[in-house]
Design a protein around this motif. Structure first.
Motif, PDB file in Angstrom:
ATOM      1  N   HIS A  51     118.619   2.764   3.240  1.00  0.00           N
ATOM      2  CA  HIS A  51     117.184   2.299   2.854  1.00  0.00           C
ATOM      3  C   HIS A  51     116.441   3.407   3.160  1.00  0.00           C
ATOM      4  N   ILE A  96     111.283  -2.433   3.285  1.00  0.00           N
ATOM      5  CA  ILE A  96     112.275  -1.235   3.828  1.00  0.00           C
ATOM      6  C   ILE A  96     112.055  -0.928   5.356  1.00  0.00           C
ATOM      7  N   VAL A 118     112.286  -6.690   0.246  1.00  0.00           N
ATOM      8  CA  VAL A 118     113.088  -5.576  -0.487  1.00  0.00           C
ATOM      9  C   VAL A 118     113.871  -6.213  -1.811  1.00  0.00           C
TER      10      VAL A 118
END
Length: 187
Positions: A51, A96, A118
């Protein structure tokens, strides 16, 4: 209809404690359920690295491509889509960052908010970047194109691809609900 305060504090009990100076202080104790990410330990750390580095590379690609002084970026469609992409990137980036900074165990509400940021932010950003790639490609076909214009479209495409990868990784990660530590009755 419940008030904002009732909705926010629905999983908390209020306990009053007497301070040293004699004042009474309200202490909020969480009594709701907790959540845990679908992976643990090193595997969760790997998901967080994906991520983080995917998000950083995605931002670099978008910023670099958006600030190229080429006629394609001044085109109505690519300019508007890039501007909307920055708004979606803001929500996506917040999700994130919250995910990367989250602990293995967190409140269910916080876990759901992070996942929604997200997943929804990532998909909206992906679709906007995909539309940006299509608009840029159409512009390149209709007008004369330079190497820089082609690289810019490829940067938009890489940014869209990274958003899709992060979306799929978060979807695969999932979460599970854990029971609350204490109940409302004080057990």
């Amino acid at each position: 209809m419940k008030s904002f305060q009732e909705r926010v504090l629905k999983d908390f009990d209020v306990k009053q404690e007497v301070q040293k100076n004699g004042h009474i202080k309200n202490v909020y104790v969480y009594v709701g359920k907790y959540a845990s990410w679908g992976k643990e330990g090193e595997e969760l750390a790997r998901y967080k690295r994906i991520h983080l580095w995917g998000g950083i590379l995605m931002v670099i690609c978008l910023v670099w491509a958006a600030f190229q002084k080429i006629p394609m970026n001044a085109f109505n469609w690519t300019g508007a889509l890039t501007l909307l992409s920055f708004a979606a990137l803001l929500a996506f980036g917040m999700g994130i960052i919250q995910f990367v900074c989250s602990k293995e165990r967190l409140y269910v509400r916080d876990c759901k908010i992070i996942r929604e940021l997200v997943l929804w932010g990532g998909m909206i950003y992906f679709l906007l970047q995909l539309a940006d790639v299509i608009a840029g490609t159409v512009y390149l076909i209709r007008n004369e194109s330079s190497v820089l214009s082609v690289i810019t479209v490829l940067a938009y495409a890489l940014s869209a691809f990274l958003a899709f990868v992060i979306f799929m990784v978060q979807k695969k990660l999932g979460y599970r609900e854990l029971e609350a530590v204490c109940s409302r009755e004080g057990k």
